[in-house]
Design a protein around this motif. Structure first.
Motif, mmCIF file in Angstrom:
data_model
loop_
_atom_site.group_PDB
_atom_site.id
_atom_site.type_symbol
_atom_site.label_atom_id
_atom_site.label_comp_id
_atom_site.label_asym_id
_atom_site.label_seq_id
_atom_site.Cartn_x
_atom_site.Cartn_y
_atom_site.Cartn_z
ATOM 1 N N ASN A 256 -0.897 2.778 3.717
ATOM 2 C CA ASN A 256 -0.998 2.101 4.998
ATOM 3 C C ASN A 256 0.198 1.177 5.220
ATOM 4 O O ASN A 256 0.316 0.147 4.573
ATOM 5 C CB ASN A 256 -2.323 1.311 4.994
ATOM 6 C CG ASN A 256 -2.432 0.384 6.183
ATOM 7 O OD1 ASN A 256 -1.698 0.501 7.165
ATOM 8 N ND2 ASN A 256 -3.358 -0.551 6.086
ATOM 9 N N PRO A 257 1.092 1.549 6.142
ATOM 10 C CA PRO A 257 2.315 0.750 6.339
ATOM 11 C C PRO A 257 2.023 -0.652 6.858
ATOM 12 O O PRO A 257 2.864 -1.539 6.720
ATOM 13 C CB PRO A 257 3.108 1.552 7.373
ATOM 14 C CG PRO A 257 2.116 2.434 8.049
ATOM 15 C CD PRO A 257 1.039 2.711 7.044
ATOM 16 N N ASP A 258 0.857 -0.880 7.433
ATOM 17 C CA ASP A 258 0.568 -2.197 7.986
ATOM 18 C C ASP A 258 0.215 -3.220 6.918
ATOM 19 O O ASP A 258 0.209 -4.423 7.185
ATOM 20 C CB ASP A 258 -0.586 -2.120 8.995
ATOM 21 C CG ASP A 258 -0.200 -1.291 10.200
ATOM 22 O OD1 ASP A 258 1.007 -1.228 10.495
ATOM 23 O OD2 ASP A 258 -1.088 -0.678 10.822
ATOM 24 N N SER B 13 0.834 -1.203 0.000
ATOM 25 C CA SER B 13 0.000 0.000 0.000
ATOM 26 C C SER B 13 0.864 1.246 0.000
ATOM 27 O O SER B 13 1.925 1.274 0.617
ATOM 28 C CB SER B 13 -0.895 -0.003 1.246
ATOM 29 O OG SER B 13 -1.473 1.261 1.452
ATOM 30 N N HIS B 14 0.380 2.275 -0.702
ATOM 31 C CA HIS B 14 1.045 3.583 -0.655
ATOM 32 C C HIS B 14 0.667 4.349 0.594
ATOM 33 O O HIS B 14 1.307 5.341 0.939
ATOM 34 C CB HIS B 14 0.627 4.431 -1.858
ATOM 35 C CG HIS B 14 1.189 3.960 -3.162
ATOM 36 N ND1 HIS B 14 0.549 4.144 -4.356
ATOM 37 C CD2 HIS B 14 2.342 3.308 -3.442
ATOM 38 C CE1 HIS B 14 1.282 3.631 -5.341
ATOM 39 N NE2 HIS B 14 2.367 3.116 -4.802
ATOM 40 N N GLU C 43 4.556 -1.265 -3.312
ATOM 41 C CA GLU C 43 5.720 -0.915 -2.502
ATOM 42 C C GLU C 43 6.959 -1.414 -3.227
ATOM 43 O O GLU C 43 6.864 -1.881 -4.355
ATOM 44 C CB GLU C 43 5.600 -1.516 -1.084
ATOM 45 C CG GLU C 43 4.436 -0.899 -0.290
ATOM 46 C CD GLU C 43 4.262 -1.480 1.101
ATOM 47 O OE1 GLU C 43 5.260 -1.838 1.737
ATOM 48 O OE2 GLU C 43 3.108 -1.584 1.558
#
Ligand code: SF4
Lengths: 303, 429
Positions: free
Chosen positions: A16-18, A13-14, A46
Motif C-alpha cells: 500500500n503506497p499510502d 508497506s510492500h 520500504e
C-alpha cells in the motif's frame, strides 16, 4: 556544532503506497524548518530500510524517532536490531510501557552516535495531536462542548503497551475537561469500537483512531464495524448518523500535520538543538493558519 | 552595442569568478601554517595541481600533466599565473580546485565520491595524481574498472556534458555556465530510455523531493515496493541540480545505493549473506531460516537477477557457498536480502515444508505446453502484451478460459487424482 540528523523510523508497506505518505509529509514539514542538517525517512518494508539508513547520513549525531504508536516489538526489537544499536536492551529506556524517552548508543556499522527515542505515540504532545485531529474533522477549533471523544486502539491482543498508550492519552484529555465524555475503545477487546454509540450519551461523537497511517484498519475495518457504511468502498459521511448519534470519524491520527511537532519534541527531549523549529512547525501545521491539517490524502466521505 | 556590452559584462563576470577562485586558493595557502609534525611547507595539492609556499613571498607551482613547473614566484606572479593570464590551462586547475574543495567539500564522503564518479574524476586526489589508473578500486567482481579523466579532459567534456548511468537513471554533469566556465557544475537527471527524447516532451522538475513520487508507481500506475526494480517510469527530467540536490534525488530513486557503492569502493562493504540475514529474523519472519539450501538459489533467480532488480547481488548463501543465479552487473551492490525477499522467503519457507506428492491428471500435449506458457507469461510479466485475439499464445485469455472450462472440475481447480503413498510405493516396487 556537529551536524545533526533526524531519522523517522516507520513501518511502510510492500502493498500500500499510502502507508508511507504521512511519514514523507512530516519529514517534509521538518525539512522546511531547516532544524536538522539531514532528515531521512526509513522503513521496515520500504527503502531506505532501517538497516541501511544510517550509512546514508553525513551527520555524526543522529536522532532516531520511531513513528509508531506504542512501545513493543518494533521499537524494542526490530528497530534497534536493524540499526545495529550496540548494547541496546529495552531496559535502557527505563520505561513503564509509555514513558520511554531516549537512550544514547552507537550504530556499530558506522560508528555514529544514535539517540534512540521513544515512539511518537506515547509522547505527551500526542495528546494535542488527537485533540487537533478532532478539531480538523469537525472543522471547529473549539470543539468539545456537547461532544464525546472516542480514541480507538488495537487492544492488547498483540501488545499490551498499545492499550496503555490509548488509555494514557484518553486520561490526559479527560482531565482537560474539554469534551463532555472521553473514552478509549478497541478493535479486539472490550469496550469495542463496534458498539461505540452505546458508550456515549453525547449526540456528537468524534472518533479518532490512534494509528500512524491510514490503511486496512482505519479505512475499511473500523468504518464498517461502527456502521458508518455498509461497504467501505462506498465511503461514508462525516458526520454519519448511527443509532441516533452523529459520528465524526477522523481517520488515522498519524496523518495530522501536527505529528511533525511530536517528532521534533522527541528529538528535543533527546538533546537535539532545534532553535525555533518547534514553534514554526506548530505554526505551519495549525489549521488556523490555513493548513488543512491533513498531512496526506486519504479516502474519506466517498472520494 | 548592446551585444558587446553584454559580452563584456559576462567576460568581467568570468574574470571576477576566476579571480575569486584564485584569491581563495591564495588565501588558503597563506593562511596555512607549516605542518608541525612533518615540517612540510604549506601546500595546496589537488587533482594534479600543486602549489607550495616555500617562504613568505616565494611559491612553487607544478602541474606535471601540463609540464608546468615554476618556482621562486612572488605572490603577484603566482596570482597572475593561477588566474590563467599566461597559460589558460592553469585556470581550469584552479576553478576545479575551488569547485571540489570549496563548493562540494565533504572529503571522504559518499556524496563527494559519487559526484567525482559522475565526471570520471579519480577517486584519490593526492598531489600529482593524473587521471591515471588503479586509484579506483572496483569490487573484485562485476564492477568494471572505471576510466578516469584528467582536469583538462574533464573540462573539455563538461562543456557538452558527461553522461553516466546509474540503474535506469542517466546523469549528465556539465558546467553551469558553458561559455565562461567558472568551474561550477550542475547536473541533469533523467530516465535512460529518455536519452533521445526532446526535453520539451519531458516533465521538468527541480525539487529532488519530486523523485519520491515518480519512483512510487510504474508506467501502469502500479505501486513499486522495490525501488531498484527496472520499472522506473519515463517522461521526466530534473535539470540544473546542484551536487547535493543530485545526490538527494538519486537517494529518493535508489535509496542507499550511493552509500553502499561507496563502501564497496572503499573496500568495506559489509555483506550479510542469506544465513546471517535469515538467522537475525524474528516474529513471523523467524521461519525463513528453514528455507532449504536449494530454495535460496531459486529465490535469488526469481527475485534478484537484473530483469527484476538492478542492485548487483553480492550476498550469497553463506561465506564460501555461492548461489547459482547471476547477481547482475549494475554499478551498485546489494549487501543483504531486502525486506521484499525476506517477506517472500517466508511464503516459500512455509510452502517448502510441505512434502511432495504425485498427482495424476489428463492433458493433451498442447495443454501441457500451454501450462508452461502460462507460467512463463506471468513470470516474464508478459500478460499485458498478449493480444486479445492471439490464440496462438498459450497465455492468451481465451485459451486460458477454454482450458479452465475443459479441465477444471465443478468445485474449481484442475481435476486430478492424488496417488496415495502406498500406491506409488507399490508401483515402484
Ligand atoms: S535482495 Fe535481491 S531483490 Fe532485494 S534488493 Fe537485493 S538484489 Fe534486489
Amino acid at each position: 556544532m556537529d551536524m545533526q540528523a533526524l531519522v523517522i523510523a516507520a513501518h511502510g508497506s510492500h502493498l500500500n503506497p499510502d502507508a508511507s505518505t504521512p511519514t514523507y509529509a512530516h519529514a517534509d514539514t521538518i525539512r522546511e524548518t531547516g532544524a536538522f542538517d539531514e532528515v531521512r525517512e526509513a522503513f521496515w518494508k520500504e527503502e531506505p530500510h532501517f538497516r541501511e539508513v544510517i550509512r546514508t547520513l553525513e551527520s555524526d549525531e543522529v536522532f532516531v524517532v520511531p513513528l509508531f504508536i506504542s512501545e513493543g516489538y518494533f521499537t524494542e526489537q526490530v528497530i534497534p536490531r536493524e540499526l545495529r544499536l550496540g548494547g541496546w536492551e529495552p531496559d535502557k529506556w527505563e520505561s513503564d510501557g509509555t514513558s520511554a524517552s531516549q537512550v544514547t548508543l552507537e550504530a556499530e556499522d558506522v560508528g555514529k552516535t544514535i539517540h534512540y527515542c521513544g515512539p511518537v505515540g506515547t509522547h505527551d504532545a500526542m495528546t494535542d495531536v488527537i485533540v487537533q485531529r478532532a478539531e480538523s474533522v469537525t472543522d471547529d477549533p473549539d470543539v468539545g462542548e456537547g461532544f464525546g471523544l472516542a480514541v480507538v486502539g488495537h487492544g492488547t491482543e498483540r501488545n499490551e503497551n498499545s492499550a496503555k498508550a490509548i488509555e494514557y492519552h484518553t486520561e490526559r484529555i479527560r482531565k482537560r475537561d474539554r469534551f463532555d465524555e472521553v473514552k478509549a475503545v478497541f478493535m479486539d477487546e472490550e469496550p469495542e469500537v463496534d458498539d461505540v454509540t452505546e458508550f456515549f450519551e453525547s449526540d456528537d461523537i468524534v472518533v479518532v483512531p490512534l494509528f500512524i497511517a491510514d490503511g486496512y484498519h482505519t479505512q475499511e475495518d473500523i468504518p464498517e464495524d461502527m456502521g458508518l457504511t455498509e461497504d467501505y468502498r462506498l465511503g461514508w459521511d462525516v458526520p454519519a448518523e448511527v443509532d441516533g448519534h452523529r459520528i465524526w470519524y477522523a481517520g488515522a491520527v498519524g496523518t495530522e500535520g501536527l505529528m511533525a511537532d511530536v517528532l521534533l519534541e522527541r528529538a528535543a527531549d533527546a538533546g537535539a538543538e532545534l532553535g525555533d523549529a518547534i514553534d514554526r512547525v506548530r505554526q505551519i501545521t495549525s489549521p488556523a493558519n490555513g493548513a488543512d491539517g491533513d498531512a496526506s490524502r486519504h479516502s474519506q466521505a466517498g472520494d | 552595442m548592446p551585444v558587446d556590452t553584454a559580452r563584456r559584462v559576462t567576460k568581467m563576470g568570468m574574470d571576477d569568478e576566476s579571480t575569486s577562485a584564485t584569491q581563495r586558493l591564495l588565501s588558503t595557502l597563506t593562511a596555512a601554517e607549516e605542518s608541525e609534525t612533518t615540517g612540510q611547507d604549506p601546500t595546496v595539492a589537488f587533482d594534479g595541481l600543486r602549489v607550495t609556499r616555500d617562504a613568505d613571498d616565494e611559491f612553487t607551482l607544478t602541474i606535471d600533466a601540463a609540464d608546468i613547473a615554476q618556482s621562486s614566484l612572488n605572490a603577484g606572479a603566482l596570482e597572475s599565473l593561477l588566474a590563467g593570464d599566461e597559460l589558460e590551462s592553469v585556470a581550469a586547475y584552479v576553478t576545479n580546485w575551488h569547485y571540489w574543495q570549496e563548493t562540494v567539500g565533504g572529503e571522504g564522503t559518499a556524496r563527494r565520491a559519487f559526484l567525482r564518479w559522475c565526471e570520471h574524476a579519480s577517486l584519490s586526489v593526492s598531489a600529482g595524481t593524473q587521471g591515471g589508473n588503479g586509484d579506483e578500486r572496483g569490487a573484485e567482481q562485476g564492477q568494471k574498472q572505471d576510466r578516469t579523466l584528467s582536469v583538462p579532459d574533464r573540462y573539455a567534456a563538461l562543456q557538452d556534458g558527461i553522461d553516466r548511468e546509474w540503474g535506469q537513471l542517466c546523469i549528465t554533469a556539465r558546467f553551469a555556465d558553458v561559455d565562461h566556465s567558472d568551474g561550477e557544475r550542475v547536473y541533469d537527471l533523467w530516465h535512460v530510455a529518455d536519452a533521445g527524447t526532446d526535453i520539451a516532451d519531458l516533465t521538468v522538475y527541480d525539487d529532488p523531493g519530486e523523485a519520491r513520487e515518480i519512483a512510487t508507481y510504474d508506467e501502469d500506475g502500479r505501486y513499486r515496493p522495490l525501488k531498484t526494480a527496472p520499472t522506473l517510469e519515463t517522461g521526466w527530467a530534473f535539470t540544473g541540480l546542484s551536487g547535493e540536490e543530485l545526490v538527494d534525488a538519486v537517494g529518493f530513486f535508489y535509496p542507499a545505493t550511493i552509500a553502499n557503492w561507496h563502501r564497496e569502493r572503499e573496500g568495506n562493504l559489509d555483506i550479510d549473506h542469506w544465513t546471517e540475514t535469515a538467522d537475525r529474523q524474528s516474529g513471523i519472519y523467524e521461519v525463513v531460516s528453514e528455507l532449504p539450501r536449494e530454495a535460496v538459489d531459486w529465490m535469488a533467480e526469481a527475485c534478484c537477477v537484473d530483469s527484476q532488480c538492478l542492485r548487483r547481488r553480492e550476498w550469497e548463501y553463506e561465506d564460501g557457498d555461492e548461489l547459482d543465479a547471476n547477481g547482475g552487473d549494475g554499478p551498485f551492490p546489494c549487501r543483504e536480502p531486502c525486506s521484499l525477499v525476506v517477506a517472500a522467503a517466508r511464503k516459500w519457507a512455509i510452502a517448502e515444508s510441505e512434502s511432495e506428492r504425485t498427482y495424476e491428471l489428463e492433458l493433451t500435449p498442447t495443454e501441457r505446453n500451454q501450462l508452461e506458457e502460462l507460467i512463463d507469461a506471468v513470470a516474464d510479466d508478459r500478460t499485458d502484451e498478449i493480444r486479445e485475439a492471439d490464440v496462438n499464445d498459450g497465455a492468451n485469455r481465451y485459451r486460458a478460459r477454454y482450458l479452465r472450462a475443459k479441465r477444471f472440475s465443478d468445485e474449481g481447480g484442475l481435476a486430478m487424482r492424488e496417488q496415495s503413498e502406498t500406491e506409488s510405493e507399490a508401483e515402484s516396487n
